[in-house]
Design a protein around this motif. Structure first.
Motif, PDB file in Angstrom:
ATOM      1  N   LEU A   1      -4.158  -5.213  12.389  1.00 58.52           N
ATOM      2  CA  LEU A   1      -5.061  -4.128  12.765  1.00 58.52           C
ATOM      3  C   LEU A   1      -4.505  -3.298  13.915  1.00 58.52           C
ATOM      4  CD1 LEU A   1      -8.334  -6.213  12.555  1.00 58.52           C
ATOM      5  CD2 LEU A   1      -7.830  -4.200  11.133  1.00 58.52           C
ATOM      6  N   ALA A   2      -3.811  -3.948  14.845  1.00 61.94           N
ATOM      7  CA  ALA A   2      -3.286  -3.245  16.018  1.00 61.94           C
ATOM      8  C   ALA A   2      -2.236  -2.212  15.664  1.00 61.94           C
ATOM      9  CB  ALA A   2      -2.707  -4.255  17.011  1.00 61.94           C
ATOM     10  N   GLU A   3      -1.655  -2.312  14.482  1.00 63.16           N
ATOM     11  CA  GLU A   3      -0.681  -1.306  14.047  1.00 63.16           C
ATOM     12  C   GLU A   3      -1.305   0.084  14.027  1.00 63.16           C
ATOM     13  OE1 GLU A   3       2.593  -2.125  13.866  1.00 63.16           O
ATOM     14  OE2 GLU A   3       2.928  -2.656  11.756  1.00 63.16           O
ATOM     15  N   HIS A   4      -2.629   0.149  13.899  1.00 64.85           N
ATOM     16  CA  HIS A   4      -3.322   1.439  13.821  1.00 64.85           C
ATOM     17  C   HIS A   4      -4.215   1.677  15.029  1.00 64.85           C
ATOM     18  CE1 HIS A   4      -1.778   1.996   9.775  1.00 64.85           C
ATOM     19  NE2 HIS A   4      -2.032   0.704   9.596  1.00 64.85           N
TER      20      HIS A   4
ATOM     21  N   SER B   1       0.852  -1.190   0.000  1.00 64.79           N
ATOM     22  CA  SER B   1       0.000   0.000   0.000  1.00 64.79           C
ATOM     23  C   SER B   1       0.886   1.236   0.000  1.00 64.79           C
ATOM     24  CB  SER B   1      -0.891   0.021   1.245  1.00 64.79           C
ATOM     25  OG  SER B   1      -1.576   1.259   1.356  1.00 64.79           O
ATOM     26  N   ASN B   2       0.454   2.268  -0.728  1.00 61.73           N
ATOM     27  CA  ASN B   2       1.194   3.530  -0.695  1.00 61.73           C
ATOM     28  C   ASN B   2       0.587   4.514   0.286  1.00 61.73           C
ATOM     29  OD1 ASN B   2      -1.135   4.325  -1.972  1.00 61.73           O
ATOM     30  ND2 ASN B   2      -0.165   4.908  -3.913  1.00 61.73           N
ATOM     31  N   ASP B   3      -0.365   4.040   1.084  1.00 64.83           N
ATOM     32  CA  ASP B   3      -1.019   4.867   2.098  1.00 64.83           C
ATOM     33  C   ASP B   3      -0.624   4.340   3.476  1.00 64.83           C
ATOM     34  OD1 ASP B   3      -2.672   6.174   3.875  1.00 64.83           O
ATOM     35  OD2 ASP B   3      -4.460   6.029   2.598  1.00 64.83           O
ATOM     36  N   PRO B   4       0.174   5.107   4.236  1.00 65.13           N
ATOM     37  CA  PRO B   4       0.637   4.626   5.546  1.00 65.13           C
ATOM     38  C   PRO B   4      -0.491   4.232   6.494  1.00 65.13           C
ATOM     39  CG  PRO B   4       1.842   6.588   4.894  1.00 65.13           C
ATOM     40  CD  PRO B   4       0.723   6.431   3.912  1.00 65.13           C
ATOM     41  N   SER B   5      -1.663   4.808   6.311  1.00 66.09           N
ATOM     42  CA  SER B   5      -2.766   4.485   7.215  1.00 66.09           C
ATOM     43  C   SER B   5      -3.389   3.123   6.923  1.00 66.09           C
ATOM     44  CB  SER B   5      -3.841   5.575   7.154  1.00 66.09           C
ATOM     45  OG  SER B   5      -4.396   5.661   5.860  1.00 66.09           O
ATOM     46  N   PHE B   6      -2.936   2.483   5.850  1.00 68.00           N
ATOM     47  CA  PHE B   6      -3.443   1.149   5.507  1.00 68.00           C
ATOM     48  C   PHE B   6      -2.324   0.125   5.375  1.00 68.00           C
ATOM     49  CE2 PHE B   6      -6.868   3.955   4.258  1.00 68.00           C
ATOM     50  CZ  PHE B   6      -7.993   3.269   4.683  1.00 68.00           C
ATOM     51  N   THR B   7      -1.171   0.418   5.979  1.00 67.59           N
ATOM     52  CA  THR B   7      -0.043  -0.505   5.925  1.00 67.59           C
ATOM     53  C   THR B   7       0.151  -1.191   7.273  1.00 67.59           C
ATOM     54  OG1 THR B   7       1.584   1.169   6.557  1.00 67.59           O
ATOM     55  CG2 THR B   7       1.130   0.919   4.204  1.00 67.59           C
ATOM     56  N   ALA B   8       0.864  -2.296   7.254  1.00 69.36           N
ATOM     57  CA  ALA B   8       1.238  -3.005   8.474  1.00 69.36           C
ATOM     58  C   ALA B   8       2.542  -3.740   8.217  1.00 69.36           C
ATOM     59  CB  ALA B   8       0.150  -3.995   8.891  1.00 69.36           C
ATOM     60  N   ARG B   9       3.308  -3.926   9.266  1.00 74.51           N
ATOM     61  CA  ARG B   9       4.556  -4.672   9.143  1.00 74.51           C
ATOM     62  C   ARG B   9       4.286  -6.177   9.148  1.00 74.51           C
ATOM     63  NH1 ARG B   9       7.415  -2.062  14.231  1.00 74.51           N
ATOM     64  NH2 ARG B   9       5.191  -1.927  14.798  1.00 74.51           N
ATOM     65  N   LEU B  10       5.114  -6.903   8.411  1.00 77.46           N
ATOM     66  CA  LEU B  10       5.017  -8.353   8.411  1.00 77.46           C
ATOM     67  C   LEU B  10       5.605  -8.902   9.703  1.00 77.46           C
ATOM     68  CD1 LEU B  10       6.061  -9.284   4.757  1.00 77.46           C
ATOM     69  CD2 LEU B  10       3.821  -8.618   5.642  1.00 77.46           C
ATOM     70  N   LEU B  11       4.937  -9.869  10.280  1.00 79.76           N
ATOM     71  CA  LEU B  11       5.370 -10.429  11.553  1.00 79.76           C
ATOM     72  C   LEU B  11       6.718 -11.132  11.430  1.00 79.76           C
ATOM     73  CD1 LEU B  11       1.976 -11.903  12.796  1.00 79.76           C
ATOM     74  CD2 LEU B  11       3.192  -9.937  13.751  1.00 79.76           C
ATOM     75  N   PHE B  12       7.612 -10.845  12.366  1.00 79.98           N
ATOM     76  CA  PHE B  12       8.943 -11.429  12.439  1.00 79.98           C
ATOM     77  C   PHE B  12       9.687 -11.293  11.111  1.00 79.98           C
ATOM     78  CE2 PHE B  12       6.212 -13.406  15.553  1.00 79.98           C
ATOM     79  CZ  PHE B  12       6.944 -13.188  16.711  1.00 79.98           C
ATOM     80  N   ASP B  13       9.483 -10.144  10.481  1.00 74.28           N
ATOM     81  CA  ASP B  13      10.085  -9.827   9.190  1.00 74.28           C
ATOM     82  C   ASP B  13      10.416  -8.347   9.137  1.00 74.28           C
ATOM     83  OD1 ASP B  13       9.878  -8.789   6.354  1.00 74.28           O
ATOM     84  OD2 ASP B  13       9.780 -10.934   5.891  1.00 74.28           O
ATOM     85  N   GLY B  14       9.404  -7.495   9.380  1.00 72.93           N
ATOM     86  CA  GLY B  14       9.621  -6.055   9.459  1.00 72.93           C
ATOM     87  C   GLY B  14       9.286  -5.285   8.212  1.00 72.93           C
ATOM     88  N   ARG B  15       9.259  -5.950   7.053  1.00 68.83           N
ATOM     89  CA  ARG B  15       8.877  -5.242   5.843  1.00 68.83           C
ATOM     90  C   ARG B  15       7.387  -4.874   5.901  1.00 68.83           C
ATOM     91  NH1 ARG B  15      10.580  -9.334   1.270  1.00 68.83           N
ATOM     92  NH2 ARG B  15       9.984 -10.808   2.935  1.00 68.83           N
ATOM     93  N   LYS B  16       6.991  -3.916   5.076  1.00 67.26           N
ATOM     94  CA  LYS B  16       5.616  -3.432   5.116  1.00 67.26           C
ATOM     95  C   LYS B  16       4.808  -3.937   3.928  1.00 67.26           C
ATOM     96  CE  LYS B  16       6.489   0.749   7.822  1.00 67.26           C
ATOM     97  NZ  LYS B  16       6.365   2.226   7.876  1.00 67.26           N
TER      98      LYS B  16
END
Length: 456
Positions: free
Chosen positions: A117-120, A61-76
């Motif tokens: 979801l908890a990222e936001h 996603s190019n919208d930070p409000s709809f992104t999340a990090r991958l678990l035990f990875d860190g990429r978005k």
């Protein structure tokens, strides 16, 4: 009393954590811990690597409000992509919890949805996080029961756990009742009605469809949030579905999940337990065994019969699982990956295992997963297990300590005992009214061997 959609919506959107019983919250925390352990152990496996790379490539996603990090990875990735990657990764190590009446799994999407979801939700409390977990289990489980009761085909968990994900998103993102209704309708309509027995006949990384269930459920919620329509969900609102919702908030399916001792299809567990019982009782080694005869239910007898060439085939093979346990006294990641797939002792024993179905075991499915085992030794001894139901379900539940020990065994080798211990304490502390989910989240997104920055 007949439960209306409005009452289902009230449960999803407004039922406070304090009105959910303490034992239900405790079980929610334990199932979250169990799922995280499986997810962590599955990280290095090929399916998980592919899923994470694909989420970054295709579902970003190019919208930070709809992104999340991958678990035990860190990429978005996008919220939907992050949920997809974690659910697909978990689904490909078949050790996560399940719900007998649905013939499927719920936690495999609940943990990925919650963490994305908890990222936001930076102020998310521990009790509210557990309440959201409970909502996911209760909605997905009942949707699964309704689907199985009203259609002819046996669909994978993704077909109905998409509704659980949509409900969780609706709760945490503050939906109106109408937005929730649209989200559930979209999730049900697009939920992957993949045919489970096709996967059993030809085991692959598709597994139980849960990655797509997570992707669809999260996408459905975000579409509804923007005004996309899709109601009604017939697994909730059709007359035939009513009986599966009448006890919502009174009977807690959250506490009826089973926990797996082995990363193998649940259908094989009673047979493994029978071999385990006889070998322990009579101090047998695999070298002493001439034949193993297994009687079980039809679906178990349909599991893969040949020598597995892949991890997916190994996890859906009853003879391989039984042979692996007999040879090694355990079944873990090492037995279903890499050199474990070409163990000559396992291959030799598979050829001496017979599998048949019995009507009495068929009659007990899906409420139970039953089998009986006969072992004949090379010196002519003949041992019988009697009828056994797979361990870890509501009738023979694992203790709190058993579940915690399983988490440690799965997580610590990948992320180290210290980080595993901190995750364990954070998850089990979520019921504390002063806890915050962010204290757990700090431990979840860094790569396995990275040292999380707890000040972040």
């Amino acid at each position: 009393m007949t439960v209306t959609f409005e009452q289902v919506a009230e449960f999803i959107l407004q039922r406070p954590a304090c009105e959910m019983p303490e034992d239900v919250q405790e079980w929610a925390a334990l199932m979250l811990l169990d799922t995280l352990g499986v997810l962590i152990a599955a990280g290095p496996m090929e399916a998980g690597v592919i899923a994470r790379d694909t989420a970054v490539s295709l579902y970003a996603s190019n919208d930070p409000s709809f992104t999340a990090r991958l678990l035990f990875d860190g990429r978005k990735a996008s919220l939907a992509g992050a949920a997809y990657a974690a659910a697909t990764q978990t689904d490909n190590l078949d050790a996560h919890d399940g719900f007998n009446p649905t013939k499927g799994h719920i936690g495999v999407v609940v943990a990925p949805a919650l963490t994305a979801l908890a990222e936001h939700c930076p102020e998310l409390t521990g009790p509210e996080a557990l309440a959201t977990v409970i909502v996911g289990y209760e909605i997905a489980g009942r949707a699964g029961l309704a689907l199985h009761a009203t259609v002819s085909d046996y669909h994978t968990s993704g077909a109905w756990n998409a509704l659980g994900v949509a409900a969780m998103a609706a709760r945490l993102r503050g939906f109106t009742q109408d937005q929730l209704r649209q989200a559930l309708g979209i999730a049900e309509y697009h939920g992957p009605r993949s045919q489970m027995m096709r996967e059993i006949a030809n085991p692959t990384m598709l597994h139980d469809g849960s990655g797509w269930g997570a992707l669809v459920g999260m996408s459905a919620a975000l579409l509804a949030e923007r005004g996309f329509t899709g109601a009604p969900a017939i697994t909730i609102e059709e007359d035939r579905a009513v009986p599966y919702w009448d006890d919502l908030g009174d009977v807690w399916q959250m506490c009826q999940q089973y926990v797996k001792p082995y990363p193998i299809c649940r259908w094989a567990h009673a047979a493994i337990d029978g071999v385990r019982l006889l070998m322990q009782e009579h101090a047998l080694t695999h070298e002493q065994i001439e034949t193993i005869r297994i009687n079980s239910f039809h679906e178990a007898a349909c599991l893969y019969r040949g020598l597995p060439q892949t991890t997916s085939q190994a996890q859906y093979s009853l003879p391989f699982a039984v042979a692996a346990y007999a040879v090694h006294g355990q079944i873990g990641v090492a037995q279903i990956t890499g050199d474990g797939l070409s163990d000559p002792d396992i291959a030799a024993l598979i050829n001496r295992i017979e599998v048949s179905e019995r009507d009495r075991h068929n009659a007990r499915f899906p409420d139970g997963r039953w089998a009986d085992v006969q072992i004949v030794t090379k010196d002519g001894q003949d041992f019988h297990s009697g009828d056994l139901n797979a361990r870890g379900g509501p009738d023979t539940p694992f203790s709190r300590e058993d579940i915690i020990e399983k988490f440690r065994a799965f997580a610590a080798p990948c992320i180290g005992p210290d980080r595993a211990d901190r995750i364990e304490k954070a998850v089990l502390g979520l019921a504390d009214t002063k806890s915050r989910f962010s204290d757990l989240a700090k431990l979840l997104y860094h790569p396995p061997r990275a040292d999380p920055d707890l000040s972040a």
